[in-house]
Design an enzyme around this catalytic site. Structure first.
Site, PDB file in Angstrom:
ATOM      1  N   HIS A  13       9.756 -44.237   3.674  1.00  0.00           N
ATOM      2  CA  HIS A  13       8.466 -44.798   3.219  1.00  0.00           C
ATOM      3  C   HIS A  13       8.479 -45.066   1.714  1.00  0.00           C
ATOM      4  O   HIS A  13       7.906 -46.046   1.252  1.00  0.00           O
ATOM      5  CB  HIS A  13       7.313 -43.871   3.597  1.00  0.00           C
ATOM      6  CG  HIS A  13       7.417 -42.498   3.010  1.00  0.00           C
ATOM      7  ND1 HIS A  13       8.219 -41.514   3.562  1.00  0.00           N
ATOM      8  CD2 HIS A  13       6.852 -41.948   1.913  1.00  0.00           C
ATOM      9  CE1 HIS A  13       8.117 -40.424   2.833  1.00  0.00           C
ATOM     10  NE2 HIS A  13       7.297 -40.653   1.819  1.00  0.00           N
ATOM     11  N   CYS A  70      15.206 -45.033  -0.943  1.00  0.00           N
ATOM     12  CA  CYS A  70      14.118 -44.065  -0.764  1.00  0.00           C
ATOM     13  C   CYS A  70      13.330 -44.051  -2.073  1.00  0.00           C
ATOM     14  O   CYS A  70      13.505 -44.943  -2.911  1.00  0.00           O
ATOM     15  CB  CYS A  70      14.636 -42.689  -0.340  1.00  0.00           C
ATOM     16  SG  CYS A  70      15.598 -41.797  -1.571  1.00  0.00           S
ATOM     17  N   GLY A  71      12.474 -43.075  -2.258  1.00  0.00           N
ATOM     18  CA  GLY A  71      11.635 -43.088  -3.455  1.00  0.00           C
ATOM     19  C   GLY A  71      12.444 -42.975  -4.735  1.00  0.00           C
ATOM     20  O   GLY A  71      12.312 -43.769  -5.659  1.00  0.00           O
ATOM     21  N   GLY A  75      17.744 -38.708  -2.170  1.00  0.00           N
ATOM     22  CA  GLY A  75      17.903 -38.268  -0.774  1.00  0.00           C
ATOM     23  C   GLY A  75      18.745 -39.253   0.021  1.00  0.00           C
ATOM     24  O   GLY A  75      19.603 -38.856   0.822  1.00  0.00           O
ATOM     25  N   HIS A 103      34.989 -49.686 -10.297  1.00  0.00           N
ATOM     26  CA  HIS A 103      35.745 -48.429 -10.392  1.00  0.00           C
ATOM     27  C   HIS A 103      35.730 -47.604  -9.103  1.00  0.00           C
ATOM     28  O   HIS A 103      36.711 -46.941  -8.796  1.00  0.00           O
ATOM     29  CB  HIS A 103      35.172 -47.545 -11.513  1.00  0.00           C
ATOM     30  CG  HIS A 103      35.501 -48.052 -12.880  1.00  0.00           C
ATOM     31  ND1 HIS A 103      35.334 -47.289 -14.012  1.00  0.00           N
ATOM     32  CD2 HIS A 103      35.986 -49.238 -13.314  1.00  0.00           C
ATOM     33  CE1 HIS A 103      35.694 -47.976 -15.087  1.00  0.00           C
ATOM     34  NE2 HIS A 103      36.094 -49.176 -14.683  1.00  0.00           N
ATOM     35  N   ASN A 104      34.609 -47.607  -8.409  1.00  0.00           N
ATOM     36  CA  ASN A 104      34.454 -46.686  -7.273  1.00  0.00           C
ATOM     37  C   ASN A 104      34.477 -47.378  -5.913  1.00  0.00           C
ATOM     38  O   ASN A 104      34.346 -46.717  -4.881  1.00  0.00           O
ATOM     39  CB  ASN A 104      33.141 -45.894  -7.406  1.00  0.00           C
ATOM     40  CG  ASN A 104      32.940 -45.325  -8.795  1.00  0.00           C
ATOM     41  OD1 ASN A 104      32.085 -45.786  -9.546  1.00  0.00           O
ATOM     42  ND2 ASN A 104      33.745 -44.341  -9.156  1.00  0.00           N
ATOM     43  N   ARG A 114      10.827 -46.075  -6.279  1.00  0.00           N
ATOM     44  CA  ARG A 114       9.809 -45.672  -7.267  1.00  0.00           C
ATOM     45  C   ARG A 114      10.379 -45.676  -8.677  1.00  0.00           C
ATOM     46  O   ARG A 114       9.636 -45.595  -9.647  1.00  0.00           O
ATOM     47  CB  ARG A 114       9.271 -44.276  -6.944  1.00  0.00           C
ATOM     48  CG  ARG A 114       8.529 -44.232  -5.623  1.00  0.00           C
ATOM     49  CD  ARG A 114       7.956 -42.835  -5.365  1.00  0.00           C
ATOM     50  NE  ARG A 114       7.384 -42.792  -4.036  1.00  0.00           N
ATOM     51  CZ  ARG A 114       7.579 -41.823  -3.153  1.00  0.00           C
ATOM     52  NH1 ARG A 114       8.328 -40.777  -3.479  1.00  0.00           N
ATOM     53  NH2 ARG A 114       7.015 -41.873  -1.968  1.00  0.00           N
ATOM     54  N   ARG A 141      42.289 -42.785  -6.960  1.00  0.00           N
ATOM     55  CA  ARG A 141      41.081 -41.939  -7.010  1.00  0.00           C
ATOM     56  C   ARG A 141      40.246 -42.112  -5.751  1.00  0.00           C
ATOM     57  O   ARG A 141      39.694 -41.140  -5.213  1.00  0.00           O
ATOM     58  CB  ARG A 141      40.266 -42.305  -8.254  1.00  0.00           C
ATOM     59  CG  ARG A 141      41.051 -41.992  -9.526  1.00  0.00           C
ATOM     60  CD  ARG A 141      40.525 -42.693 -10.740  1.00  0.00           C
ATOM     61  NE  ARG A 141      41.409 -42.439 -11.877  1.00  0.00           N
ATOM     62  CZ  ARG A 141      41.409 -43.146 -12.993  1.00  0.00           C
ATOM     63  NH1 ARG A 141      40.571 -44.155 -13.136  1.00  0.00           N
ATOM     64  NH2 ARG A 141      42.221 -42.848 -13.967  1.00  0.00           N
TER      65      ARG A 141
END
Ligand code: RB5
Length: 152
Positions: A13, A70-71, A75, A103-104, A114, A141
């Site tokens: 939400h 998410c906000g 999470g 890099h990743n 938010r 890596r």
């Protein structure tokens, strides 16, 4: 089969508004978008379920890339990173998004609806979409992430 030009997205939400905007932008850019929900704003729609649905489809190879919102983005990124092979990057700036690709080799973008709402979030998304993995010294890596952490 891996769908190129396709992206799987999902949110709780707190990320619903930004996820809807992201969906529109991706569709305008010609991506085929699979939306795992939430499909409307409902305070009971929480991130573990929706984020897992996205991460699972990236982990199993159905999609090369996904976006979770998410906000705060925290999470969503924690949940997505529980899936082996998923490299979810919570990005607060376009620069972070570019680095997370170069890099990743991030394959999931996590955003906080938010924290970086509206245009800010879209700029991060666009930097992420435009980014490319540099390979070279970064390859080892990336391999080590899986060998050090094992399968989940
Ligand atoms: C939901 O209110 C909020 O906790 C969630 O969207 C996220 O920010 C958690 O990390």
């Amino acid at each position: 089969m891996v769908s190129k030009g396709s992206i799987v997205i999902g949110c709780d939400h707190g990320g619903f508004d930004l996820k809807e905007q992201i969906k529109e932008v991706l569709e305008k850019k010609g991506f085929s978008v699979e939306d795992m929900g939430a499909k409307d704003f409902n305070p009971e729609d929480d991130y573990p379920c929706y984020t897992s649905s996205v991460a699972r489809k990236v982990a199993d190879g159905t999609f090369e890339r996904g976006v979770v919102v998410c906000g705060s983005g925290i999470g969503a990124s924690i949940t997505a990173n529980r899936f082996a092979g998923v490299r979810a990057a919570l990005c607060l700036t376009p620069e972070m998004a570019t680095l997370s690709r170069s890099h990743n080799d991030s394959n999931v973008l996590a955003l906080g609806g938010r924290i970086t709402p509206g245009r800010k979030g879209i700029e991060i998304l666009e930097a992420w979409l435009d980014g490319a993995f540099k390979g070279g010294r970064h390859e080892r890596r990336i391999r080590d992430i899986e060998s050090c952490t094992g399968e989940c």
